[in-house]
Scaffold this active site. Structure first.
Site, PDB file in Angstrom:
ATOM      1  CD  GLU A 177     -76.813  34.022  31.151  1.00 53.54           C
ATOM      2  OE1 GLU A 177     -75.705  33.442  31.066  1.00 53.54           O
ATOM      3  OE2 GLU A 177     -77.785  33.520  31.728  1.00 53.54           O
ATOM      4  CG  ASP A 189     -78.257  34.412  40.534  1.00 51.67           C
ATOM      5  OD1 ASP A 189     -78.537  34.565  39.341  1.00 51.67           O
ATOM      6  OD2 ASP A 189     -78.593  33.408  41.191  1.00 51.67           O
TER       7      ASP A 189
END
Length: 685
Positions: A521, A585
């Site tokens: 995030e 990611d």
């Protein structure tokens, strides 16, 4: 963006394969087993971690956890979601049977109304007849605008376009009105436009569904077929004018702050004044016309289509949106196409599950208050805050170590990182639902009133300061998000549990699971979209030209890499669509690993090398990370998600990430040139 989601988009439990076994399940709720982090039994030691790490970390889990018949995807996220949903169901059932407060009575009645399938079967389409009558009364195109305003703002019927509020991307402290493309029922514009055998077959099955839905509502064969032709013609035309979802990832392509009068220029055959007068919004001077070309197309549709064709289109959207909650005949029909044909789901989801989800979405911050008290203790929030601080420090160090970024841009990136805000667990202030009327014997009415309540709540924001403490997810949700416009990271209580977080486990396991989620995030603030926003959440370039060129070169590497991943035969991923998530990611795992190494260094001694369960801390970190993404998918669902989901499938969220991270290869003794340790990895952050 807070463009309102209409009822048909709230639950894609929509459905023709016209299966006889699609009846709503009345399965008795059974409490799912408790979940654990780091599952040794999930590991398949016959697989080579340097060849396919996903197969190694998740191989036995996949063998031992087949996809349930009521699911289209089954993974660790689903396991936790199912457990959270059961715990929420217990609260809802208790509130429905014996409420102890006005709040419990409200959401208990909502749940009870949803669970009353016998009443739904008795009523048939009767609950939706008032909406259909309003549509049938349409006698001219001039009356369309006020009718559409009523349908969208009070009846929960989505058609033609979406209207709502959003933060101004050039001034993130203010809320502005925005109008976006919409009006489609299939998952993406490609489903209407691609000319290949699979899409042609889906369109034919879709038409069969539309015909069957009209017939169920009382049309004869000829009328139903004619109405279906109108629906397909209008939706296909709207699809042609819709901006592709990859283009919509670019803020500049979805932002056109223009005078309200420009709507009349773009679509002169639609009475915008009457529409705006019919929805609960203040007097508007300007708005974001996010997709101008779409409204030119819409105007052409309105000019070319007959009034009867437009009524057929509206009638279908009203029926289709309500179908999952009408009598079992409607439920089965809707399920048969949207879940069985499109996504491969074998059997209908149990009604208690669907009603739990529906209640959570309608009254999430009412339901969430009791759920949080029972399932998210204060110490969990405190521990999460410590993890976030460790990840922020690791990202700051990562930024300073980047060899391709100059000092000026590093300084701006550091300033943006320092401005990050965080929301953990649940809101500081719970939303007030006291004005929402809920009746114990009126499911469709409850859905419509909840939709109208949310619509008015959303439009009330226009012209007002942004509430930076507002949440976009309910507390039990197993997910997390980063907001570009607020520059904040958000972690609902639902995800802060095993297998993502377990305070009984060693740091390697927690940093590999929830730590990577946190890092993911945070990295969103610096992906191909987030990097266009400054510390205040405004779209503003803070890059030097040379750094931006270097950044684009590195993200281009990721695009090419993921373009070659093939989840099912003949269907590759779209590296541009998934770029933001792939960047997050790949960046997230690096900063989580760096944070872990810092923690272990402080412990001293052999903390970095001591084995537990036969694995070093580094190996446990990577296995824990991979096992978060253990999953299997139905082929049909894989094909839909490859075209519509900005997230890559679990297999490539694992293998695509570790093959770009040399520390993984070192941890498992891989050699250069092996699949998980290629010669030229992609590295951004």
């Amino acid at each position: 963006m807070h463009i309102r989601h209409v009822v048909s988009a709230l639950l894609l439990s929509s459905g023709v394969a016209f299966a006889q076994n699609a009846s709503p399940s009345n399965a008795v709720p059974v409490e799912p087993k408790p979940l654990h982090s780091f599952d040794l039994g999930a590991i398949d030691k016959t697989a080579d971690p340097c060849t396919d790490f996903f197969a190694y970390a998740c191989g036995n889990w996949r063998k031992n956890n087949p996809i349930p018949s009521d699911q289209v995807r089954w993974g660790r996220f689903n396991e936790l979601s199912e457990r959270n949903r059961y715990l929420l169901y217990v609260d809802l059932k208790k509130a429905a049977d014996d409420p102890s407060s006005a709040l419990q009575r409200q959401y208990g009645n909502y749940f009870a109304a949803c669970m009353n399938s016998d009443l739904a079967d008795q009523l048939g389409e009767k609950p939706i007849l008032p909406v259909l009558a309003r549509i049938d009364a349409l006698s001219s195109k001039q009356e369309l605008a006020p009718l559409l305003a009523r349908l969208q703002s009070q009846d929960g019927v989505g058609a033609f376009f979406n209207f709502g509020s959003e933060q101004d991307q050039k001034d993130s402290q203010r809320q502005i009105p925005a109008v976006y493309q919409g009006g489609l029922s299939l998952p993406d514009r490609d489903y209407y436009l691609l000319d290949d055998p699979r899409m042609s077959k889906i369109r034919e099955q879709y038409k069969q569904y539309v015909v069957a839905l009209f017939k169920l509502a009382g049309d004869n064969d000829d009328k139903a077929a004619g109405e279906a032709d109108s629906v397909l013609a209008i939706e296909t035309a709207l699809a042609k004018g819709s901006t592709p979802r990859v283009d919509l990832r670019d803020p500049a392509k979805r932002y056109h702050l223009l005078p309200v009068s420009d709507l009349k220029t773009l679509a002169p055959d639609f009475d915008w004044s009457a529409y705006l007068s019919g929805i609960p919004t203040p007097q508007l001077q300007e708005l974001n016309i996010a997709t101008p070309d779409f409204f030119k197309t819409m105007n052409g549709v309105l000019a070319q289509q007959s009034i009867d064709g437009i009524k057929s289109y509206l009638r279908f959207h009203a029926l289709n949106g309500a179908a999952p909650w009408l009598s079992s005949s409607y439920v089965d029909l809707n399920f048969g196409f949207f879940q069985q044909v499109l996504q491969g789901q074998a059997t209908q989801t149990a009604r208690w599950k669907r009603c739990t989800t529906l209640t959570d979405r309608a009254l999430g911050e009412a339901v969430g208050q009791d759920w949080v008290r029972q399932n998210f203790p204060p110490e969990a929030k405190a521990n999460m805050e410590k993890l976030v601080a460790a990840l922020e420090q690791a990202l700051a160090e990562d930024i300073q170590s980047l060899p391709w970024m100059t000092a000026d841009t590093k300084k701006q990136a550091e300033i943006k990182l320092q401005a990050f805000r965080q929301k953990i667990g649940y809101p500081d202030m719970w939303r007030d639902y006291s004005a929402l009327e809920v009746k114990r014997d009126d499911l469709i009415g409850n859905i419509e009133r909840a939709s109208a309540f949310d619509y008015a709540y959303d439009l009330h924001k226009i012209g007002r300061p942004v509430d930076e403490k507002e949440w976009s997810m309910t507390p039990p949700t197993v997910n997390a998000y980063y907001s570009d416009s607020n520059n904040d990271i958000n972690f609902p209580a639902g995800i802060l549990q095993p297998p993502f977080y377990d305070d009984k486990k060693d740091p390697a396991v927690n940093f590999g699971a929830i730590g990577v989620v946190i890092g993911h995030e945070m990295t969103h603030g610096f992906d191909d979209q987030g990097s266009k926003y400054d510390l205040h959440g405004n779209v503003k370039n803070w890059w030097t030209p040379s750094d931006l060129s270097a950044f684009n070169e590195r993200t281009g590497c990721e695009v090419n890499e993921y373009n070659n991943f093939e989840p099912v035969p003949g269907q590759k991923l779209n590296g541009k669509l998934t770029l933001g998530e792939n960047t997050a990611d790949n960046g997230g795992i690096r900063i989580a690993y760096q944070a872990l190494m810092t923690v272990l260094a402080k412990e001293g001694g052999d903390a970095k090398t001591e084995k537990l369960d036969g694995y070093t801390p580094s190996q446990r970190f990577f296995i824990s990370f991979a096992q978060v993404w253990c999953e299997s998918r139905r082929e049909e669902y894989s094909r839909v998600s490859a075209r519509t989901d900005p997230h890559s499938p679990g297999q490539f969220r694992v293998d695509g990430v570790v093959q770009n991270f040399d520390e993984f290869g070192k941890a498992f003794g891989c050699k250069k040139g092996q699949p998980m340790m290629p010669d030229h990895p992609c590295v951004v952050w």
